[in-house]
Write an enzyme that holds these catalytic residues in place. Structure first.
Site, PDB file in Angstrom:
ATOM      1  N   HIS A 220       0.866  -0.799  -0.259  1.00 34.09           N
ATOM      2  CA  HIS A 220       0.018  -0.333   0.407  1.00 34.09           C
ATOM      3  C   HIS A 220       0.781   1.088   0.140  1.00 34.09           C
ATOM      4  CE1 HIS A 220      -4.474   1.609   1.382  1.00 34.09           C
ATOM      5  NE2 HIS A 220      -3.311   2.827   1.242  1.00 34.09           N
ATOM      6  N   HIS A 222       2.058   5.612  -0.761  1.00 37.07           N
ATOM      7  CA  HIS A 222       1.829   6.440  -1.436  1.00 37.07           C
ATOM      8  C   HIS A 222       2.741   7.471  -2.100  1.00 37.07           C
ATOM      9  CE1 HIS A 222      -1.708   7.907   2.152  1.00 37.07           C
ATOM     10  NE2 HIS A 222      -0.959   5.890   1.627  1.00 37.07           N
ATOM     11  N   CYS A 253      -4.287  10.316   4.660  1.00 41.29           N
ATOM     12  CA  CYS A 253      -4.403   9.483   6.020  1.00 41.29           C
ATOM     13  C   CYS A 253      -4.695  10.423   6.915  1.00 41.29           C
ATOM     14  CB  CYS A 253      -2.754   8.940   5.920  1.00 41.29           C
ATOM     15  SG  CYS A 253      -3.115   7.968   8.233  1.00 41.29           S
TER      16      CYS A 253
END
Length: 314
Positions: A220, A222, A253
């Site tokens: 995952h 970013h 986030c």
């Protein structure tokens, strides 16, 4: 580029034949939006994503509305999504109460959200790292007892805004704890986007050496520093076949101010298609979905592929 606007396919050796995209746009992508997104829009978003060929779509979170107001409509939204053929709809559950709410609505895929660092555990979960793991243990156990698939998110796997670089051994400790609880898969989160490919390879190798198999791992990333695709390619070269991404590059986030958007699903699909890796996703339909969602949010999509492909249609 081909005549139909898609990338030319040039397979590279040593890569998986197929990748499962774990689409997080409807949950992780929208949770940080300041203006409330109507439930009808969220439901249509998920249906459009499914129509584009995505088979794992993280739907919402059964967290207390005080912490994530954007997802306060979980009980209203989730029943509108069931029945999509061939689509799994994971939901985030922070504790046993959240799990019970999800199970009552028929959820069969859930996720818990852990941290690799003390600082982020306290900022995000309001607990120490060990205390947060202790809370998750009975949640995972009960979910497995009821036959539910459990994913464990591990945030801050590569860097933390308070602590700086994160040692791989610390990440391995948390991952091992989640596996021992019974988590079926783990998602390694680069929450503030500071990872580089060598770091990704080292962490994956250490996890394997400590008994965590590659098939149990997803990534995952970013795109804070523009490294998400490079890091994804490093993970694919290691054998990872599950990649998290967010349609249109939505999200970040809410508990880490330096965290910018997720890897855009369209950018990921463009690269995978060029490498000859199957995803089952229709890039045209997916792009149209992200253009539509950007209109609902009142701003353009940050995805480079969405901008490039949608500009050709004008």
């Amino acid at each position: 580029m081909t005549a139909d606007g898609l990338p030319m396919t040039r397979p590279a050796p040593g890569l998986p034949a197929r990748v499962r995209i774990h689409e997080v746009g409807a949950r992780d992508g929208l949770q940080n939006e300041q203006a409330t997104v109507p439930t009808d829009v969220k439901a249509e978003f998920v249906h459009r994503l499914a129509d584009a060929g995505l088979t794992t779509i993280e739907a919402t979170s059964f967290v207390h509305p005080k912490w994530v107001p954007q997802l306060a409509d979980a009980e209203e939204l989730f029943p509108r999504l069931t029945g999509l053929p061939g689509v799994n709809l994971p939901v985030l559950v922070p504790n046993r109460r959240g799990l019970d709410r999800a199970l009552a609505l028929g959820a069969r895929h859930v996720a818990v959200f852990a941290s690799a660092t003390e600082s982020f555990a306290k900022a995000n979960l309001n607990r120490t790292l060990d205390d947060s793991l202790a809370v998750f243990a009975p949640v995972v156990r009960h979910a497995k007892d009821t036959g539910v698939h459990v994913r464990g998110y591990v945030s801050m796997c590569f860097g933390d805004p308070w602590e700086g670089p994160v040692e791989p051994a610390q990440v391995v400790r948390v991952c091992a704890a989640l596996r021992d609880m019974g988590c079926d898969e783990l998602s390694l989160g680069d929450t503030i986007g500071v990872a580089t490919p060598g770091h990704v390879r080292d962490l994956l190798a250490l996890l394997n050496a400590e008994g965590v198999p590659t098939e149990a791992l997803g990534v995952h990333f970013h795109d804070t520093y523009g490294q998400a695709l490079a890091n994804t390619l490093a993970a694919l070269q290691h054998g990872v076949t599950t990649v998290d991404a967010s349609a249109g590059g939505l999200g970040g986030c809410p508990f880490a101010k330096s965290a910018t958007g997720n890897l855009a699903t369209e950018d990921l699909v463009w690269m995978l298609r060029g490498l000859g890796i199957e995803t089952g996703v229709d890039l045209g339909r997916l792009t149209a979905t992200s253009v539509w969602m950007a209109e609902q949010l009142g701003r353009p999509s940050p995805s480079r592929t969405v901008r490039a492909l949608s500009s050709k249609d004008q």
